[in-house]
Design a protein around this motif. Structure first.
Motif, short mmCIF file in Angstrom:
data_model
loop_
_atom_site.label_atom_id
_atom_site.label_comp_id
_atom_site.label_asym_id
_atom_site.label_seq_id
_atom_site.Cartn_x
_atom_site.Cartn_y
_atom_site.Cartn_z
N GLU B 30 -14.87 0.76 3.62
CA GLU B 30 -13.52 0.93 3.05
C GLU B 30 -12.81 2.10 3.71
N THR B 33 -11.51 1.28 7.06
CA THR B 33 -10.24 0.53 7.06
C THR B 33 -9.08 1.46 6.78
N LEU B 34 -9.34 2.51 6.00
CA LEU B 34 -8.29 3.48 5.68
C LEU B 34 -7.85 4.22 6.94
N ILE B 35 -8.80 4.52 7.80
CA ILE B 35 -8.49 5.24 9.05
C ILE B 35 -7.73 4.31 10.01
N LEU B 37 -5.93 1.40 9.26
CA LEU B 37 -4.65 0.94 8.68
C LEU B 37 -3.95 -0.09 9.57
N HIS B 38 -4.62 -1.17 9.82
CA HIS B 38 -4.14 -2.26 10.68
C HIS B 38 -4.22 -3.55 9.85
N PRO B 39 -3.47 -4.59 10.22
CA PRO B 39 -3.56 -5.82 9.41
C PRO B 39 -4.98 -6.33 9.21
N VAL B 40 -5.80 -6.27 10.25
CA VAL B 40 -7.17 -6.77 10.05
C VAL B 40 -7.95 -5.83 9.11
N ALA B 41 -7.59 -4.55 9.15
CA ALA B 41 -8.23 -3.59 8.23
C ALA B 41 -7.82 -3.90 6.80
N PHE B 42 -6.59 -4.35 6.63
CA PHE B 42 -6.07 -4.72 5.31
C PHE B 42 -6.90 -5.87 4.73
N LEU B 43 -7.13 -6.87 5.58
CA LEU B 43 -7.91 -8.03 5.16
C LEU B 43 -9.35 -7.61 4.86
N PHE B 45 -10.40 -4.68 4.05
CA PHE B 45 -10.47 -3.83 2.86
C PHE B 45 -10.57 -4.66 1.59
N VAL B 46 -9.79 -5.72 1.51
CA VAL B 46 -9.82 -6.57 0.31
C VAL B 46 -11.25 -7.08 0.10
#
Lengths: 200, 66
Positions: B30, B33-35, B37-43, B45-46
């Motif tokens: 998690e 993904t915070l570091i 902060l990209h669309p794939v990181a958004f997905l 993260f969920v």
């Protein structure tokens, strides 16, 4: 960001301590510690991280980071005031950092949530599916999104065409786009001049 | 586990260890993904968020039952 990463570090440390010595979870104090390590800290980290992601996903840069959206980003810089998104973007009538989100999120109670769910689907399709050849709105553009800002504005109210159509515009019988029909026009970008290059 | 304890307790300890490790790994992902902060990181993260919180709650519920 730093505070969140630090909190995350503490949460990971707590989970690792419990993993190294599960016997620590014995007794009432142990249960409280286990609760914090397994439930409390993960929630304390996950919720604000979710907030950061949701905030970030409103940015123009985020939307334009998918190649499917590149032409829509370029259309914001068409050097012609007749183009609706371009004139809004270039004259800062909308926040440039949240340009897509400002006009393409419905101003309703669940507008944000719906936009995020659709966005999640878009990201999924982008990485794991097949993007459609042409991108279309899910439903016809609602006048509500325009009137959210323009209703009551002098420039809007003083216009005779708007006065004549005021009821039809409010009810949606007449679409704003019936007259203001130059929007992104991504298929014709090759014929347009641009104000400057896009630097999202 | 070492031949001196209750086997069910040893298994229980293993389960707590497993869930705690899952939570630690999920939290690490998690934060990654915070570091990014990209669309794939958004997905991602969920996915990681649901799995991390889910594993934590499941692990704690299991701990309470024993």
């Amino acid at each position: 960001m730093t505070a969140l990463l630090s909190l995350g570090g503490v949460a990971i440390a707590a989970a690792l301590i419990l993993a190294a010595n599960p016997a620590l979870s014995k007794g009432r104090a142990g249960l409280i510690m286990a609760f914090m390590a397994l439930v409390g800290f993960p929630l304390l980290v996950t919720l604000p991280v979710a907030g950061r992601h949701l905030h970030q996903s409103k940015s123009t840069k985020f939307c334009l980071s998918c190649h499917e959206m590149e032409d829509y980003g370029r259309s914001l810089l068409i050097d012609d005031p007749e183009f609706l998104p371009a004139v809004h973007y270039q004259n800062r009538l909308i926040d440039r950092d949240h340009a897509c989100y400002t006009c393409h999120t419905s101003y309703t109670m669940h507008g944000d949530l719906n936009a995020k769910l659709k966005g999640l689907k878009h990201v999924w399709v982008h990485y794991l599916g097949e993007s459609p050849g042409s991108i279309e709105l899910y439903e016809p553009y609602d006048n509500r999104e325009c009137l959210h800002c323009h209703a009551g504005a002098r420039s809007f109210e003083d216009n005779e065409d708007h006065q004549d159509e005021s009821e039809a515009l409010a009810s949606g019988e007449t679409s704003c786009l019936d007259c203001h029909d130059l929007v992104h026009q991504v298929d014709d970008l090759g014929d347009e001049d641009f104000w400057r290059e896009l630097r999202p | 586990m070492n031949g001196s304890g209750d086997p069910s307790r040893a298994t229980h300890g293993g389960a707590v260890r497993l869930f705690a490790l899952l939570v630690a790994a999920g939290l690490a992902l998690e934060l990654m993904t915070l570091i990014l902060l990209h669309p794939v990181a958004f997905l991602s993260f969920v996915l990681f968020g649901v799995l991390t919180v889910g594993a934590g709650i499941w692990g704690f519920a299991r701990l309470r039952r024993h």
